[in-house]
Design a protein around this motif. Sequence first.
Motif, PDB file in Angstrom:
ATOM      1  N   THR A  82      25.111  64.215  34.919  1.00 61.18           N
ATOM      2  CA  THR A  82      25.392  62.996  34.152  1.00 61.18           C
ATOM      3  C   THR A  82      26.227  62.007  34.967  1.00 61.18           C
ATOM      4  O   THR A  82      25.966  60.803  34.960  1.00 61.18           O
ATOM      5  N   VAL A  94      23.617  58.941  30.397  1.00 60.13           N
ATOM      6  CA  VAL A  94      22.296  59.355  29.925  1.00 60.13           C
ATOM      7  C   VAL A  94      22.414  60.527  28.962  1.00 60.13           C
ATOM      8  O   VAL A  94      23.422  61.227  28.942  1.00 60.13           O
ATOM      9  N   TYR A 108      17.204  60.765  28.964  1.00 62.48           N
ATOM     10  CA  TYR A 108      17.082  59.565  28.130  1.00 62.48           C
ATOM     11  C   TYR A 108      17.956  58.446  28.703  1.00 62.48           C
ATOM     12  O   TYR A 108      19.167  58.617  28.851  1.00 62.48           O
ATOM     13  N   LEU A 109      17.324  57.309  28.953  1.00 66.51           N
ATOM     14  CA  LEU A 109      18.056  56.082  29.247  1.00 66.51           C
ATOM     15  C   LEU A 109      17.801  55.139  28.081  1.00 66.51           C
ATOM     16  O   LEU A 109      16.862  55.351  27.302  1.00 66.51           O
ATOM     17  N   CYS A 140      23.549  53.471  25.838  1.00 68.85           N
ATOM     18  CA  CYS A 140      22.882  53.881  24.603  1.00 68.85           C
ATOM     19  C   CYS A 140      23.791  53.645  23.394  1.00 68.85           C
ATOM     20  O   CYS A 140      24.934  54.109  23.378  1.00 68.85           O
TER      21      CYS A 140
END
Length: 218
Positions: A157, A168, A186-187, A199
């Motif tokens: 990370t 992320v 996940y972005l 996010c």
Amino acid sequence: NMCVSKDLEFFYFVQQWPGSYCDTKRSCCFPLKGKPESNFSIHGLWPNFNDGSYPSNCNIAQNPFKPSKITDRIQRAQRSWPSLNCAGPKKTANKSSDNTMFWKHEWDKHGTCSGSLDQHEYFEVALNLKDRIDLLQILQNKGIKPDGKFYSVVNITQAIKQATGFEVGLTCNSDPSGNRQLNEIYLCVDKSASNFIECPILPKAVRSCPENVEFPIF
Ligand code: 5GP
Ligand code: 5GP
Ligand code: 5GP
């Protein structure tokens, strides 16, 4: 119908590690053209709301996936958005995956809810996002390699945070012996699908990784 729709607030841009999709009890299949490259590949670009909920299957009847709308993007999609699921043509000697079925699923479920993006733009935008952040290179620069060894989730990370500025979300799955491995990254992307952003909320699935995770060979 009576659906009240609200506008999407951001996108998850989700990439999968093919080695982890394949290194499971269910195994995997390759597209007819052969084994994809050893790199992260696109799972999908998913419209989302800031509270964690998300729209899906918006207007498929009026807006069904049409392969003919992305003929000029097929080569890039074959490379960056391959399918590894064993659901391809059954008549071939070996089972294979079917990229078009995967793209159809992602367009129908998520793409149709992406607001102003038409089908061509949706695929174009996702392919461009893939090329803007090279996750594998970022990790390899920090000595985090797909060599079947275990790496700390904090280090993974942090490597991405240092290189991109963004936190992320990671998801994990299990290999056939039960080892947890890095499955997806996940972005987040703003609602115009043009800029990566922090996010607003990480999806529930990201709580699936232990402290150290395997990064399988592919
Ligand atoms: P989602 O999880 O995005 O709703 O659905 C993914 C769907 O696409 C599943 O039905 C899955 O079987 C299919 N699929 C086909 N190829 C792939 C692949 O390479 N990765 C993932 N995650 N799903 C795939
Ligand atoms: P789905 O409902 O998306 O087809 O599958 C649910 C879960 O099983 C997802 O985590 C998906 O990635 C995984 N999965 C689905 N099909 C396959 C497959 O053929 N091989 C592997 N390894 N995983 C799969
Ligand atoms: P799973 O239940 O395997 O985590 O997710 C199955 C599928 O549901 C995903 O492939 C994706 O299509 C959808 N999904 C799961 N979580 C989220 C989310 O937080 N946001 C969006 N937009 N879709 C999600």
